[in-house]
Design a protein around this motif. Structure first.
Motif, short mmCIF file in Angstrom:
data_model
loop_
_atom_site.label_atom_id
_atom_site.label_comp_id
_atom_site.label_asym_id
_atom_site.label_seq_id
_atom_site.Cartn_x
_atom_site.Cartn_y
_atom_site.Cartn_z
N PRO A 192 6.18 -6.15 -10.17
CA PRO A 192 5.80 -6.62 -9.00
C PRO A 192 7.08 -7.04 -8.08
N PRO A 193 6.86 -6.82 -6.92
CA PRO A 193 7.93 -6.83 -5.74
C PRO A 193 7.97 -8.12 -5.35
N GLU A 194 9.10 -8.42 -4.73
CA GLU A 194 9.08 -9.89 -3.89
C GLU A 194 8.42 -10.11 -2.70
N ILE A 195 7.81 -11.13 -2.43
CA ILE A 195 7.09 -11.19 -0.98
C ILE A 195 7.95 -12.03 -0.04
N VAL A 213 6.73 -9.43 5.32
CA VAL A 213 5.72 -9.69 5.97
C VAL A 213 6.07 -10.51 7.35
N PRO A 214 5.94 -9.82 8.45
CA PRO A 214 6.21 -10.63 9.64
C PRO A 214 5.28 -11.80 9.90
N GLY A 215 5.77 -12.61 10.39
CA GLY A 215 4.82 -13.92 10.47
C GLY A 215 3.96 -13.77 11.66
N ALA A 234 -4.03 -4.37 21.25
CA ALA A 234 -3.86 -4.91 20.11
C ALA A 234 -3.19 -3.39 19.28
N ARG A 235 -1.84 -3.77 19.12
CA ARG A 235 -1.10 -2.40 18.39
C ARG A 235 -1.42 -2.50 16.76
N ILE A 236 -1.49 -1.39 16.17
CA ILE A 236 -1.77 -1.11 14.97
C ILE A 236 -0.93 0.02 14.08
N GLY A 237 -0.72 -0.51 12.69
CA GLY A 237 0.18 0.50 11.89
C GLY A 237 -0.29 -0.06 10.33
N LEU A 238 0.56 0.60 9.44
CA LEU A 238 0.39 0.27 8.03
C LEU A 238 1.47 -0.61 7.71
N ASP A 239 1.44 -1.64 6.90
CA ASP A 239 2.27 -2.49 6.38
C ASP A 239 3.26 -2.19 5.58
N ASP A 240 4.24 -2.85 5.20
CA ASP A 240 5.38 -2.47 4.31
C ASP A 240 4.92 -2.48 3.04
N PHE A 241 3.80 -3.18 2.61
CA PHE A 241 3.26 -3.09 1.26
C PHE A 241 2.82 -1.75 0.94
#
Length: 402
Positions: A192-195, A213-215, A234-241
């Protein structure tokens, strides 16, 4: 003239530095080989009959891994010890399956290499028993040409790969290295990675084991992020996870500007390790912009997922209602921790189900990469709402992702 002298001086220093580094590297490699040869000589003179009658043990300083090899042919075990010890592995060898199981109960091993055809307890029985007693140990089969089919069958009971004998020194070292890289990759993926919550004061963390995880972004159950811009889009992308868990995409299908989507409608699709992943819209509205830079620099998605790695922008039509179904900021940290545990469990089950055909001969990380894609899809990518048609097939970018 002065500039030329400076350039020449810099080049000379660079060449000398490179030469020194290569020399030191060769000296260090020679020193390690001498130490391993000494450990091999000492180990062969020691007696371990109180632990197992046929046990021979050679331990090296800072071993790359610990291997237990079992074969009823002493000449094969001699080859294993010599080749693998000089390659940096600590090696125990025994001549019977019963002795191998006794040692597995007492000591920590990374790998068990077992011959198939042995009197008494054969290699298939050893494989089943070791996998039952210590499922954390990777089991490799030593087989002759006549028993390759049996070796493949044994992989259904827990073995991860097989090597054919007779083998050369290079073949055995390459096989062991491949198993080690595959094991390390698998362990890294299921750890498990760190959040890490990104704030103006903390910034992001560059570690591959940290999920940023940007606030200020909202995140969907499929791990697509949404950020409301000053323009109202609304800008959309895929998260770092997604990027840290699944890996680098090799193909992307962008949505068509001008189309209108509801939340939950297919929006874009990716290809990773030969697996196709389709994502739905986290918010509904009209697609007004797409990031064409990704068609040439697909790697931006993973390098800067919340900035240059955005995928498209939508002019939302029910923003308040759609955002209410997403998570944001500090509230998302606990949610991400649960998501990480969920994904790790899915991945562990997926790796355990991989077939012999998928495992044997694959490049390090290849099987694990496909398993990660499948685990992500199984955990997070639900079928589109209302039976909407799937997203289009991804188009390969004109520039190769790195």
């Amino acid at each position: 003239m002065v500039i030329l002298m400076v350039v020449v001086t810099v080049v000379i220093f660079a060449v000398v530095d490179l030469g020194l580094r290569l020399t030191l590297r060769r000296v260090e490699a020679g020193r390690q080989r001498l130490e391993r040869q000494k450990a091999l000589d000492i180990g062969l003179r020691l007696e371990f009959a109180d632990e197992a009658k046929s046990l021979k043990r050679v331990e090296v300083a800072k071993p790359r891994a610990r291997i237990l090899a079992v074969d009823d042919e002493p000449v094969i075990l001699d080859s294993f010890r010599k080749i693998l010890v000089l390659a940096g592995f600590s090696v125990d060898t025994v001549e019977t399956g019963q002795e191998a199981l006794s040692l597995v109960r007492k000591y920590e091993y990374d790998f068990v290499f077992t011959d198939l055809k042995m009197p008494g307890m054969d290699g298939l029985d050893v494989t089943k028993a070791v996998h039952h007693l210590r499922p954390d140990i990777d089991i490799a089969i030593i087989t002759g040409y006549a028993t390759v089919e049996s070796a493949v069958d044994s992989m259904r009971f827990g073995a991860v790969d097989y090597v054919q004998k007779p083998f050369t020194e290079d073949e055995l070292v390459e096989f062991a290295n491949r198993l080690l890289l595959r094991r390390q990759d698998r362990q890294q993926r299921v750890t498990p990675p760190e959040i890490h919550l990104v704030t103006p004061s903390s910034g992001s963390v560059a570690s591959p084991r940290a999920i940023n995880v940007p606030g200020g972004v909202y995140v969907s159950p499929e791990h697509a992020w949404t950020r409301v811009e000053l323009t109202g889009e609304a800008r959309i992308g895929l998260d770092d996870f997604f990027h840290k868990s699944v890996g680098k995409p090799t193909a992307l299908s962008l949505p068509e500007p001008g189309i209108v989507v509801r939340r939950g409608d297919p929006l874009f699709a990716l290809e990773v390790d030969g697996e196709r992943l389709s994502f739905t819209a986290p918010v509904g509205g009209k697609v007004v912009h797409v990031n064409h830079d990704l068609e040439f620099q697909l790697e931006l998605m993973g390098v800067r997922p919340y900035d240059q790695g955005w995928i498209c922008s939508v002019h939302p039509d029910q923003l308040t209602a759609d955002l209410g179904k997403l998570v944001i900021g500090a509230d998302s940290v606990a949610w991400y921790q649960a998501e990480v545990r969920r994904f790790s469990d899915c991945l562990a089950r997926g790796l355990a189900r991989e077939t012999a055909v998928e495992k044997h001969g694959q490049r390090p990380g290849e099987v694990e990469g496909r398993a990660a894609c499948r685990a992500f899809a199984s955990c997070f990518l639900a079928p589109p709402e209302g039976g909407a048609p799937d997203a289009p097939t991804p188009n390969r970018p004109q520039a190769t992702a790195v």
